[in-house]
Write a protein that holds these residues in place. Structure first.
Motif, short mmCIF file in Angstrom:
data_model
loop_
_atom_site.label_atom_id
_atom_site.label_comp_id
_atom_site.label_asym_id
_atom_site.label_seq_id
_atom_site.Cartn_x
_atom_site.Cartn_y
_atom_site.Cartn_z
N GLN A 117 -44.53 46.93 -20.85
CA GLN A 117 -44.30 45.25 -20.23
C GLN A 117 -46.03 45.52 -20.49
O GLN A 117 -46.51 44.64 -20.39
N ASP A 118 -46.56 46.48 -20.15
CA ASP A 118 -48.63 46.27 -20.51
C ASP A 118 -49.07 45.93 -21.41
O ASP A 118 -49.88 44.88 -21.99
N ALA A 119 -48.31 45.82 -22.58
CA ALA A 119 -48.43 46.06 -24.27
C ALA A 119 -48.45 44.37 -24.50
O ALA A 119 -49.31 43.38 -25.39
N LEU A 120 -47.04 44.13 -23.76
CA LEU A 120 -46.47 42.38 -24.38
C LEU A 120 -47.54 41.35 -23.07
O LEU A 120 -47.97 40.59 -23.64
N ASP A 121 -47.84 42.42 -21.59
CA ASP A 121 -49.07 41.10 -20.86
C ASP A 121 -50.55 41.44 -21.74
O ASP A 121 -51.29 40.43 -21.29
N SER A 122 -50.72 42.49 -22.71
CA SER A 122 -52.12 42.48 -23.02
C SER A 122 -52.59 40.88 -23.52
O SER A 122 -53.44 40.84 -23.84
N GLY A 123 -51.66 40.42 -24.07
CA GLY A 123 -52.18 39.30 -25.53
C GLY A 123 -52.79 39.29 -26.30
O GLY A 123 -53.12 39.46 -27.40
N ASP A 124 -52.23 41.29 -26.46
CA ASP A 124 -52.97 41.88 -28.38
C ASP A 124 -51.72 41.81 -29.22
O ASP A 124 -53.23 41.91 -30.49
N LEU A 125 -50.83 41.31 -29.35
CA LEU A 125 -50.37 41.32 -29.68
C LEU A 125 -49.77 40.49 -31.28
O LEU A 125 -49.48 39.57 -30.40
N CYS A 126 -49.11 41.10 -32.00
CA CYS A 126 -49.31 39.05 -32.98
C CYS A 126 -48.19 39.58 -32.58
O CYS A 126 -47.03 39.56 -32.53
N PRO A 127 -47.85 38.07 -33.40
CA PRO A 127 -46.41 37.28 -32.54
C PRO A 127 -44.88 37.77 -33.39
O PRO A 127 -43.87 38.15 -32.26
N GLU A 128 -45.03 38.78 -34.64
CA GLU A 128 -44.23 39.42 -34.92
C GLU A 128 -44.13 40.57 -34.03
O GLU A 128 -42.92 41.67 -34.15
N SER A 129 -45.06 41.44 -33.76
CA SER A 129 -45.11 43.14 -33.46
C SER A 129 -44.77 42.38 -31.64
O SER A 129 -44.10 43.20 -31.31
N SER A 130 -44.85 41.37 -30.66
CA SER A 130 -44.43 40.79 -30.20
C SER A 130 -43.07 40.74 -30.36
O SER A 130 -42.24 41.08 -28.91
N ARG A 131 -42.79 40.25 -31.17
CA ARG A 131 -40.91 40.21 -30.45
C ARG A 131 -40.72 41.54 -30.95
O ARG A 131 -39.47 41.93 -29.98
N VAL A 132 -40.59 42.67 -31.71
CA VAL A 132 -40.43 44.07 -32.00
C VAL A 132 -40.61 44.75 -31.31
O VAL A 132 -39.59 45.42 -30.11
N VAL A 133 -41.86 44.20 -29.82
CA VAL A 133 -41.57 45.21 -28.83
C VAL A 133 -40.80 44.90 -28.01
O VAL A 133 -40.65 45.11 -26.78
N SER A 134 -40.93 43.16 -27.84
CA SER A 134 -39.60 43.05 -26.43
C SER A 134 -38.64 43.26 -27.19
O SER A 134 -37.52 43.67 -26.02
N ASP A 135 -38.06 43.92 -28.02
CA ASP A 135 -36.36 43.74 -28.25
C ASP A 135 -36.44 45.48 -27.88
O ASP A 135 -35.70 46.36 -27.47
N GLN A 136 -37.47 46.13 -28.05
CA GLN A 136 -37.58 48.12 -27.60
C GLN A 136 -38.20 47.62 -26.28
O GLN A 136 -37.27 48.94 -25.74
N LEU A 137 -38.27 47.25 -25.74
CA LEU A 137 -38.16 47.51 -24.35
C LEU A 137 -37.29 46.89 -23.21
O LEU A 137 -36.67 47.47 -22.51
N HIS A 138 -36.22 46.06 -24.46
CA HIS A 138 -34.88 45.67 -23.76
C HIS A 138 -34.05 46.94 -24.02
O HIS A 138 -33.33 47.06 -23.20
N HIS A 139 -34.35 48.10 -25.02
CA HIS A 139 -33.74 49.06 -25.33
C HIS A 139 -33.88 50.29 -23.92
O HIS A 139 -33.05 50.50 -23.92
N LEU A 140 -35.24 50.70 -24.29
CA LEU A 140 -35.40 50.93 -22.75
C LEU A 140 -34.77 50.63 -21.24
O LEU A 140 -34.67 51.77 -21.31
N LYS A 141 -34.92 49.26 -20.78
CA LYS A 141 -34.53 48.98 -19.42
C LYS A 141 -33.05 48.85 -20.03
O LYS A 141 -32.49 49.58 -18.80
#
Length: 150
Positions: free
Chosen positions: A112-136
């Motif tokens: 969540q911190d990684a997504l909130d940081s604003g430091d991810l490019c759009p594709e990376s944000s999408r992948v990280v968001s999908d992975q966060l969904h799996h973690l939850k």
């Protein structure tokens, strides 16, 4: 500069994913005698972690970075604490799975911190968001351990 930030954040998540994989290796098979309903979910978490690792490494490489395929210092300290705690624990199965839950909470926070940081490019944000969904999703299956005993 944005690429460097993205690679740095992705490498942090790769370290955390490696922490998860290392932590999962600490779960002994005897845990499933008490918590057999969670075994298939656990196996899925292990497989998902390997997939997440591969995805993160690919994103890092695509952005010109070198994957830091290690674990974090905090994760190593936590695993040492788990070993110590488990050596004194009366209910090793419950204690071990409580540590899985703790690790999942830490991973969710980091993602969540990684997504909130604003430091991810759009594709990376999408992948990280999908992975966060799996973690939850994994976390929700393990968060009520007392209800899961045979």
């Amino acid at each position: 500069m944005q690429n460097e930030k993205t690679v740095s954040v992705l490498n942090d998540l790769l370290n955390i994913t490696n922490d998860r994989i290392e932590g999962f290796s600490k779960v002994e098979d005897k845990v499933w005698d008490t918590y057999s309903p969670l075994k298939s979910d656990y196996d899925e978490m292990v497989n998902q972690s390997q997939t997440m690792k591969a995805e993160l490494m690919s994103l890092i490489t695509q952005r010109g970075g070198d994957p830091d395929n290690t674990t974090s210092t905090a994760g190593a300290i936590h695993r040492a604490w788990i070993d110590l705690k488990n050596s004194f624990s009366g209910d090793k199965a419950e204690s071990t799975l409580e540590n899985v839950v703790f690790g999942e909470e830490a991973a969710i926070d980091a993602y969540q911190d990684a997504l909130d940081s604003g430091d991810l490019c759009p594709e990376s944000s999408r992948v990280v968001s999908d992975q966060l969904h799996h973690l939850k999703s994994s976390y929700s299956k393990f968060s009520n351990l007392n209800e899961m005993k045979n």
